[in-house]
Design a protein around this motif. Sequence first.
Motif, mmCIF file in Angstrom:
data_model
loop_
_atom_site.group_PDB
_atom_site.id
_atom_site.type_symbol
_atom_site.label_atom_id
_atom_site.label_comp_id
_atom_site.label_asym_id
_atom_site.label_seq_id
_atom_site.Cartn_x
_atom_site.Cartn_y
_atom_site.Cartn_z
ATOM 1 N N MET A 1 0.845 -1.182 0.000
ATOM 2 C CA MET A 1 0.000 0.000 0.000
ATOM 3 C C MET A 1 0.891 1.245 0.000
ATOM 4 N N THR A 2 0.642 2.150 -0.902
ATOM 5 C CA THR A 2 1.390 3.404 -0.942
ATOM 6 C C THR A 2 0.471 4.541 -0.520
ATOM 7 N N TRP A 3 1.064 5.590 -0.005
ATOM 8 C CA TRP A 3 0.286 6.744 0.416
ATOM 9 C C TRP A 3 1.028 8.017 0.046
ATOM 10 N N GLN A 4 0.264 9.054 -0.207
ATOM 11 C CA GLN A 4 0.836 10.342 -0.599
ATOM 12 C C GLN A 4 0.685 11.399 0.491
ATOM 13 N N SER A 5 -0.367 11.266 1.312
ATOM 14 C CA SER A 5 -0.606 12.265 2.350
ATOM 15 C C SER A 5 -1.150 11.587 3.602
ATOM 16 N N ILE A 6 -1.061 12.311 4.705
ATOM 17 C CA ILE A 6 -1.509 11.776 5.985
ATOM 18 C C ILE A 6 -2.075 12.910 6.833
ATOM 19 N N LEU A 7 -3.056 12.577 7.627
ATOM 20 C CA LEU A 7 -3.635 13.508 8.593
ATOM 21 C C LEU A 7 -3.064 13.133 9.953
ATOM 22 N N ILE A 8 -2.373 14.075 10.597
ATOM 23 C CA ILE A 8 -1.836 13.785 11.925
ATOM 24 C C ILE A 8 -2.601 14.591 12.961
ATOM 25 N N TRP A 9 -2.814 13.966 14.099
ATOM 26 C CA TRP A 9 -3.654 14.551 15.149
ATOM 27 C C TRP A 9 -2.937 15.676 15.883
ATOM 28 N N TYR A 10 -1.633 15.516 16.102
ATOM 29 C CA TYR A 10 -0.877 16.463 16.919
ATOM 30 C C TYR A 10 0.310 16.982 16.121
ATOM 31 N N ALA A 11 0.479 18.278 16.076
ATOM 32 C CA ALA A 11 1.539 18.909 15.283
ATOM 33 C C ALA A 11 2.869 18.907 16.049
ATOM 34 N N LYS A 12 3.480 17.750 16.142
ATOM 35 C CA LYS A 12 4.767 17.624 16.824
ATOM 36 C C LYS A 12 5.894 17.763 15.800
#
Length: 79
Positions: A1-12
């Motif tokens: 599985m490849t991915w181009q973008s991600i949603l992250i919950w916390y901006a660390k």
Amino acid sequence: MTWQSILIWYAKKEIMLQIEKLGKIYYCPLKDNRQVDDFGGSKPYRRVDSLERTKAEQQHGKVIKIKGFPAVHKEKFSE
């Protein structure tokens, strides 16, 4: 599985830099009091919730630098 973008919950910082190193796009919330620079270093950092944006920047995002990140690291901020 490849991915181009991600949603992250916390901006660390470490997580954001690692995802960028992988060449991926990420989306994350920034706290209102996060210090940012949108003047290329010619003015002091200020809170992200005090940014002024043109109509075009509201639609397409505004390039900012987050305090504490490497000098060459820029983000596109939009609400």
